[in-house]
Scaffold this motif. Structure first.
Motif: not given
Lengths: 305, 258
Positions: A235-261
């Motif tokens: 996933v990439y796009g504006p404010e993807v970090e916020t989305w990672q913290d708010d949404v992704a962490r709830q539904h994915a077992r693991r998340t990882e940010r590399v640059g903008e993705t």
């Protein structure tokens, strides 16, 4: 199970005080395609050089085609073909002369050899280039000639060190086809590669190496299943970090940010996809887990020089 | 393990043959270089200098010089082959790397390369000998015996050059060998002038140089002068060749297999 074509026990190599290969265990069985994967400097090429008897191990036991290595390496090499990483065709000779001269290193000559050369030129689709100088060949043709050269002694085991590095997709496809056809003939293949999709397509089993050790070994499918969740979203796009913290962490077992993705690894993709459809500013790609995910999980994302 | 004794077999032949086939393809420039330069020396020095010098060591200068040029050419040809050409095969073309993936070993490669260097000496000396004979500078049929002597000397100089190649990091390294060894040897082994007139220390020093001993055999063969005892001279060439062979194999095993 048949006796292994290659068996390494505690194989170790030390260069100038640095352990380049660190006690690896390896078994490659007849008729399989075995991939050795790892970042630059992982110890792959050194491992291949030890298999060929081109450098003696500092510890461990090694047999290749039932020959003790390095003691019995000369007899073993008579039954092995090598496609080296660096092109070493003879620039002063034509295609045909390259094959004839290389055959002479195995003590091969005469009409039987000529028939074999004709077959091999057909096999790698270079019949029309038999009289051509090496300088006139494209990168893909050189690789195919190197493959034909490696088959000149009808080897039981073929070792390929990055066989498709630097080739365009068409040239790579031909090499893949030819390697599959060799596997169908019952040859045993060991290859190194940086292309995970190449390993996934060709190899029955792979070993992932780093810092001279084997981190994991098995079929690509089994490794993906063992290490990676079935669904991957990039996933990439504006404010993807916020989305990672708010949404992704709830539904994915693991998340990882590399640059903008943000990479999300999930057992179930439904909730993530539903959420992403509400957010047109975020772009995403949904795909199954693959060998590259395994590779990066095991060896990390840091750049290797 | 790197300096255990050489394992010698007939497997050197394909290594030698590969070089021969390349030489045959590039025959023109190879012959011109090997043959043209010594010929120019013979004509320019033999006739030019010869007309001032007159007789040297009881021989017309051109006759004296011809034997020196034959041996000097043998040395230079084999040395060039063992340095630049061998280094190219080792480092740039990876020809030896290709061979080491087959049943050939470092020992086979070194033996094949040094015999090839000797062969090239022979290939360059034979036409010079012919031209010298046509110019009337060869006085005896015994001169045909020069050919095997030149082969031996070429193998010896090729082996010495391979030792240097085994240690080289680039082509520039070879300048040390040329400046410190090859050029002094070319000048102080009796190629251009007899050593009798030199200070006694130089005369003794020249006895250490293998080229001096090649010339000691070749000159009487070409001029028809009485031959010296051959054995000591042959032994010096053989000893240099054998020690260099052993060293080159050890150093190249260390370089290529470590």
């Amino acid at each position: 199970m048949a006796a292994p074509t290659v068996q390494a026990l505690g194989l170790t190599k030390v260069y100038a005080g640095q352990t380049v290969v660190d006690g690896i265990e390896l078994a490659v069985f007849p008729g399989e395609c075995f991939g050795l994967l790892g970042p630059n400097g992982a110890g792959k090429t050194t491992t291949l050089r030890m298999l060929l008897g081109q450098t003696p191990p500092d510890a461990g036991r090694l047999t290749v085609l039932n020959h003790r290595i390095p003691e019995d390496a000369r007899d073993m090499r008579a039954r092995v073909g090598l496609v080296p990483q660096q092109d070493n065709l003879d620039p002063d000779f034509t295609v045909l002369e390259n094959l004839r001269v290389y055959a002479s290193y195995f003590g091969l000559s005469g009409p039987v050899l000529q028939r074999r050369i004709d077959e091999l030129l057909g096999f790698v689709q270079l019949e029309a280039k038999a009289q051509a100088g090496i300088g006139t060949l494209s990168g893909g043709m050189k690789r195919r000639l190197t493959l034909a050269r490696a088959l000149i002694n009808q080897p039981d085991l073929l070792i390929l060190d990055e066989p498709t590095t630097g080739l365009d997709p068409q040239a790579r496809q031909i090499i893949w086809q030819r390697l599959r056809s060799l596997l169908a003939q019952g040859k045993t293949l060991i290859l190194t590669t940086h292309y995970m999709e190449e390993a996934e397509r060709l190899c029955d089993r792979v070993a992932i190496m780093d810092h001279g050790r084997i981190l994991a070994c098995g079929s690509p499918h089994a490794l993906i299943k063992q290490y990676i969740e079935p669904h991957v979203l990039e996933v990439y796009g504006p404010e993807v970090e916020t989305w990672q913290d708010d949404v992704a962490r709830q539904h994915a077992r693991r998340t990882e940010r590399v640059g903008e993705t943000v990479f999300c690894y999930a057992e179930d993709e439904g909730a993530l996809l539903d959420d992403l459809r509400q957010r047109p500013q975020l772009r995403f790609m949904h795909r199954p887990g693959n060998l590259e995910d395994v590779f990066l999980k095991l060896t990390g994302r840091e750049l290797r020089e | 393990m790197m300096f255990h004794p050489p394992v010698v077999s007939l497997r050197w032949i394909p290594v030698w043959r590969r070089n021969f086939l390349v030489w045959r393809k590039l025959l023109g420039p190879a012959l011109l270089g090997n043959f043209g330069e010594p010929l120019l020396y013979l004509l320019a020095l033999g006739y030019g200098l010869g007309s001032f010098v007159g007789e040297v060591g009881g021989l017309p200068y051109g006759v004296f010089l011809a034997a020196g040029i034959v041996c000097g050419s043998a040395m230079n040809t084999a040395t060039f082959e063992g340095l630049y050409s061998a280094y190219t095969r080792m480092a740039h073309q990876q020809t030896w790397g290709g061979m080491l993936a087959t049943p050939l070993s470092v020992d086979d490669i070194v033996l094949g390369e040094m015999i090839w260097a000797g062969t090239k000496s022979l290939l360059s000396v034979a036409p010079i000998l012919l031209v010298a004979a046509l110019l009337g500078l060869v006085h005896s049929w015994a001169a045909l015996w020069v050919l095997p002597v030149v082969l031996l000397a070429g193998v010896c100089f090729g082996a010495l050059a391979l030792v240097v190649t085994a240690l080289a990091k680039s082509y520039d390294f070879f300048l040390y060998y040329f400046t410190l060894i090859v050029t002094p040897m070319f000048l102080f082994s009796g190629v251009f002038f007899p050593l009798d007139g030199m200070p006694i220390a130089v005369q003794w020093g020249a006895q250490v140089l293998p080229l001096t001993h090649a010339i000691a055999i070749v000159r009487p063969l070409m001029t028809g002068q009485p031959l010296p005892h051959l054995l000591p001279h042959l032994l010096v060439l053989l000893a240099y060749g054998a020690v260099a062979f052993y060293l080159a194999i050890g150093l190249l095993r260390r370089r290529l297999l470590a």
